[in-house]
Design an enzyme around this catalytic site. Structure first.
Site, PDB file in Angstrom:
ATOM      1  N   LEU A  85       0.777  -1.234   0.000  1.00  0.00           N
ATOM      2  CA  LEU A  85       0.000   0.000   0.000  1.00  0.00           C
ATOM      3  C   LEU A  85       0.815   1.294   0.000  1.00  0.00           C
ATOM      4  CD1 LEU A  85      -2.931  -1.112   2.347  1.00  0.00           C
ATOM      5  CD2 LEU A  85      -2.678  -1.364  -0.131  1.00  0.00           C
ATOM      6  N   ILE A  88       5.524   3.642  -4.436  1.00  0.00           N
ATOM      7  CA  ILE A  88       6.894   3.233  -4.771  1.00  0.00           C
ATOM      8  C   ILE A  88       7.709   4.490  -5.093  1.00  0.00           C
ATOM      9  CG2 ILE A  88       8.320   1.888  -6.372  1.00  0.00           C
ATOM     10  CD1 ILE A  88       6.611   0.171  -4.483  1.00  0.00           C
ATOM     11  N   ASN A 102       2.472  -4.522 -10.154  1.00  0.00           N
ATOM     12  CA  ASN A 102       1.448  -4.366  -9.114  1.00  0.00           C
ATOM     13  C   ASN A 102       0.160  -5.056  -9.542  1.00  0.00           C
ATOM     14  OD1 ASN A 102       0.168  -3.256  -6.743  1.00  0.00           O
ATOM     15  ND2 ASN A 102      -0.785  -1.710  -8.040  1.00  0.00           N
ATOM     16  N   HIS A 104      -3.912  -4.500  -8.955  1.00  0.00           N
ATOM     17  CA  HIS A 104      -4.889  -3.548  -8.437  1.00  0.00           C
ATOM     18  C   HIS A 104      -6.279  -4.185  -8.530  1.00  0.00           C
ATOM     19  CE1 HIS A 104      -6.323   0.350  -7.199  1.00  0.00           C
ATOM     20  NE2 HIS A 104      -7.313   0.193  -8.052  1.00  0.00           N
TER      21      HIS A 104
HETATM   22  C1  GAR Z   1      -5.671  -7.455  -3.048  1.00  0.00           C
HETATM   23  O1  GAR Z   1      -7.016  -7.517  -3.414  1.00  0.00           O
HETATM   24  C2  GAR Z   1      -4.918  -6.460  -3.918  1.00  0.00           C
HETATM   25  O2  GAR Z   1      -5.429  -6.370  -5.209  1.00  0.00           O
HETATM   26  C3  GAR Z   1      -5.144  -5.188  -3.165  1.00  0.00           C
HETATM   27  O3  GAR Z   1      -5.024  -5.534  -1.818  1.00  0.00           O
HETATM   28  C4  GAR Z   1      -5.521  -6.870  -1.648  1.00  0.00           C
HETATM   29  C5  GAR Z   1      -4.528  -7.624  -0.790  1.00  0.00           C
HETATM   30  O4  GAR Z   1      -5.052  -8.868  -0.432  1.00  0.00           O
HETATM   31  N1  GAR Z   1      -4.187  -4.188  -3.555  1.00  0.00           N
HETATM   32  C6  GAR Z   1      -4.477  -2.889  -3.581  1.00  0.00           C
HETATM   33  O5  GAR Z   1      -5.557  -2.445  -3.240  1.00  0.00           O
HETATM   34  C7  GAR Z   1      -3.335  -2.010  -4.080  1.00  0.00           C
HETATM   35  N2  GAR Z   1      -3.825  -0.700  -4.418  1.00  0.00           N
HETATM   36  P1  GAR Z   1      -4.117  -9.974   0.214  1.00  0.00           P
HETATM   37  O6  GAR Z   1      -3.274  -9.259   1.296  1.00  0.00           O
HETATM   38  O7  GAR Z   1      -5.042 -10.966   0.808  1.00  0.00           O
HETATM   39  O8  GAR Z   1      -3.245 -10.524  -0.861  1.00  0.00           O
END
Ligand code: GAR
EC number: 2.1.2.2
Length: 188
Positions: A85, A88, A102, A104
């Site tokens: 989060l 970078i 990444n 998203h």
């Molecule tokens: C995932 O859904 C990913 O796409 C999102 O965080 C979640 C992490 O889940 N990423 C973002 O929102 C980045 N902007 P996890 O920790 O269970 O893998």
């Protein structure tokens, strides 16, 4: 041997899925998982999976070359953001052009940018009565969620779906597509 470094801030279910996908592949190794959250659940997962996990503080990441130099020393073929989060920093983007990837949880350019992560994205999708959403796997550049898109996949949203239902559908897509895309990038 291809080496990947994963960065994660939270639960780490994508990290676990990626680790399981590559665990019997002798040509791909996870050099380490790096997290900026001392108590992130991803650390417990890594311990259970026998994957290296390291915590770093924000200072070493954003305000110096400390973490950058550690990662350079690992000579990664790809740096994978799996639920990471923090923005970078430019020194990373410059040091690893087209090597930072990444995921998203929306169909970029929709629902991207600062503050758009996790449930914030799914709540916005729900509140806007979207009939579809999806995932975007993309290279990282100096702006949040704006790098070149590598792969997208869609899922339908129905009016009775809650934001939690949407999150679950997104995770299904992520587990199916993310490791395969990483695999493909590594073999290019
Ligand atoms: C995932 O859904 C990913 O796409 C999102 O965080 C979640 C992490 O889940 N990423 C973002 O929102 C980045 N902007 P996890 O920790 O269970 O893998």
């Amino acid at each position: 041997m291809k080496r990947i470094v994963l960065l994660a801030s939270g639960s780490g279910s994508n990290v676990e899925n990626i680790a399981n996908y590559f665990k019997d592949n002798p040509l791909v190794t996870i050099a380490t998982v790096l997290t900026n959250k001392r108590d992130a659940k991803v650390i417990d997962r890594c311990n259970r999976l026998n994957v290296n996990a390291l915590y770093f503080n924000r200072q070493s990441f954003s305000k110096s070359d400390c973490l950058l130099n550690i990662i350079k020393g690992m000579q990664p073929d790809l740096i994978i953001l799996a639920g990471f989060l923090l923005k970078i920093p430019e020194n990373f983007v410059a040091a690893f052009p087209n090597k930072i990837v990444n995921i998203h949880p929306a169909l970029l350019p929709k629902y991207g940018g600062k503050g758009m992560y996790g449930m914030h994205v799914h709540n916005a999708v729900k509140n806007n009565n979207e009939t579809e959403t999806g995932i975007t796997i993309h290279y990282v550049n100096e702006n949040y969620d704006e790098g070149a898109i590598i792969h997208q996949a869609k899922t339908a949203v129905i009016s009775t779906d809650t934001a939690e239902d949407i999150a679950q559908k997104i995770h299904v897509l992520e587990y199916e597509h993310f490791p395969k895309v990483i695999d493909q990038l590594l073999s290019n």
